[in-house]
Design an enzyme around this catalytic site. Structure first.
Site, PDB file in Angstrom:
ATOM      1  N   HIS A 253       1.744   2.050 -58.381  1.00 11.91           N
ATOM      2  CA  HIS A 253       1.111   2.007 -59.699  1.00 11.91           C
ATOM      3  C   HIS A 253       0.650   3.410 -60.083  1.00 11.91           C
ATOM      4  O   HIS A 253      -0.258   3.971 -59.456  1.00 11.91           O
ATOM      5  CB  HIS A 253      -0.105   1.076 -59.686  1.00 11.91           C
ATOM      6  CG  HIS A 253       0.243  -0.360 -59.493  1.00 11.91           C
ATOM      7  ND1 HIS A 253      -0.684  -1.308 -59.119  1.00 11.91           N
ATOM      8  CD2 HIS A 253       1.416  -1.029 -59.623  1.00 11.91           C
ATOM      9  CE1 HIS A 253      -0.098  -2.490 -59.029  1.00 11.91           C
ATOM     10  NE2 HIS A 253       1.186  -2.337 -59.326  1.00 11.91           N
TER      11      HIS A 253
ATOM     12  N   SER B 292      -0.703   0.582 -54.481  1.00 10.30           N
ATOM     13  CA  SER B 292      -1.475   1.017 -55.654  1.00 10.30           C
ATOM     14  C   SER B 292      -2.555   1.969 -55.161  1.00 10.30           C
ATOM     15  O   SER B 292      -2.251   2.924 -54.444  1.00 10.30           O
ATOM     16  CB  SER B 292      -2.055  -0.200 -56.383  1.00 10.30           C
ATOM     17  OG  SER B 292      -2.705   0.187 -57.576  1.00 10.30           O
TER      18      SER B 292
ATOM     19  N   ASP C  63      -0.991  -7.686 -57.806  1.00  9.67           N
ATOM     20  CA  ASP C  63       0.410  -7.456 -58.121  1.00  9.67           C
ATOM     21  C   ASP C  63       1.236  -7.493 -56.831  1.00  9.67           C
ATOM     22  O   ASP C  63       0.842  -6.925 -55.818  1.00  9.67           O
ATOM     23  CB  ASP C  63       0.577  -6.105 -58.822  1.00  9.67           C
ATOM     24  CG  ASP C  63       1.991  -5.883 -59.330  1.00  9.67           C
ATOM     25  OD1 ASP C  63       2.653  -6.873 -59.682  1.00  9.67           O
ATOM     26  OD2 ASP C  63       2.428  -4.716 -59.379  1.00  9.67           O
TER      27      ASP C  63
END
Length: 341
Positions: free
Chosen positions: A42, A15, A134
């Site tokens: 992401h 991310s 995540d």
């Protein structure tokens, strides 16, 4: 019964701050890698298509945006497109516009869970720089199914949330620098190893049904909680097999506790702005009605409308004060040209 297993499925998630780590990782993998590599970053739903090209130039492996239904091939890097989940379905690649996980689409957990479900001990899971958690649950499932997990050293990660969460969720992660993780991948993808015979994990397959099926939603495996989904306001079910707390709604939105706190903060801020907007509209209407009443000399109506206007102005001031204290600046989307979040 034991079988000989070749680790040939590599799933990678990143991310904020993750683009440079991805470039370093792919730059240290050889062209003849005997594995398929899947990458989730992401990114904003409105992000362009630059990421596959950036990763393709990083090293000898061919990187391209994943295509729905294409077969798994060794020496190929499949990159999740914006606003689509990247998944494994047996020996094929699947793309899904299914529900967001941990507030993201694409997200790490759906990819990791699908790899664990269909490939089990063949899987190597890698977590790089990023915020929140995540991928942590996906790493735990990969490990449970006989796969291995590697995590970028939090001390060298620009954002250490995802690495630290993955370390906490697993029992034997390989924690190291990105170049050494690349060496680990090459080493683990060489030869075969004894492992339990691979079978599809039906529980995980059922949990992933929201991504693979267009049928009516089915209740998630778990018990009904007293919480609601920050995305759709539907009831959330608690997945009891997840020790750190994992929630899923009927639609399929899934949340860890940490990501749900973040999602609820956004929902609260949206609710404040809706309330502020409605009271401002009400004040405009009250002001117009007050003007009409004054023109007609309706003293009692004027007094009542002024009292109501004063109350609404006071409520508006209170809401704006609370919003300034509770609200937060939304994190900027991660795009190939901007790693700030």
């Amino acid at each position: 019964m034991d079988a000989l297993v070749h680790r040939d499925v590599v799933v990678v998630a990143a991310s904020a701050g993750g683009i440079e780590a991805l470039r370093t990782l792919l730059g240290n993998l050889p062209a003849d890698l005997r594995a398929s590599v899947f990458v989730v970053l992401h990114i904003s739903p409105r992000a362009g298509s630059a990421l596959p090209g950036i990763l393709d130039r990083a090293g000898p492996l061919k990187s391209a945006a994943a295509q729905d239904g294409e077969p798994l091939r060794h020496g190929r890097v499949y990159v999740a497109p914006p606003d689509l989940h990247l998944l494994l379905d047996g020996e094929s690649v699947r793309l899904s516009g299914g529900p967001r996980h941990n507030g993201h689409r694409p997200a790490a957990d759906p990819l990791f869970l699908s790899a664990a479900a269909f490939a089990g001990p063949r899987v190597l899971a890698v977590i790089l720089s990023g915020t929140l958690d995540d991928g942590a649950r996906g790493c735990a499932e990969v490990e449970r199914r006989g796969g291995l997990v590697a995590v970028q050293d939090p001390e060298e990660s620009p954002f250490d949330g995802m690495p630290r969460a993955a370390i906490a969720a697993t029992t034997r992660p390989m924690v190291s620098s990105v170049p050494l993780i690349a060496e680990w991948i090459v080493r683990e993808c060489t030869g075969t190893r004894a492992a339990e015979e691979i079978a599809v994990d039906r529980k995980l397959q059922h949990e992933l049904s929201a991504f693979f099926s267009a049928g009516p939603p089915v209740p998630p495996p778990g018990r009904l909680s007293a919480l609601t989904c920050p995305d759709c306001n539907g009831p959330l079910y608690e997945v009891v097999s997840s020790p750190d707390g994992h929630y899923q709604c009927m639609v399929g939105h899934a949340w860890s506790m940490e990501s749900m706190i973040d999602g609820q903060a956004e929902a609260v801020e949206r609710a404040f702005w809706v309330a502020i907007l409605r009271i401002e509209e009400r004040l405009r209407l009250l002001t117009r009605m007050l003007g009409h009443a004054e023109e007609r000399g309706q003293a009692l109506v004027v007094r009542r409308l002024r009292q109501q206007t004063d109350r609404d102005r006071e409520a508006l001031e209170t809401l704006r004060h609370l919003q300034s204290r509770i609200g937060r600046e939304a994190p900027a989307a991660v795009t190939p040209g901007d790693q700030r979040r």
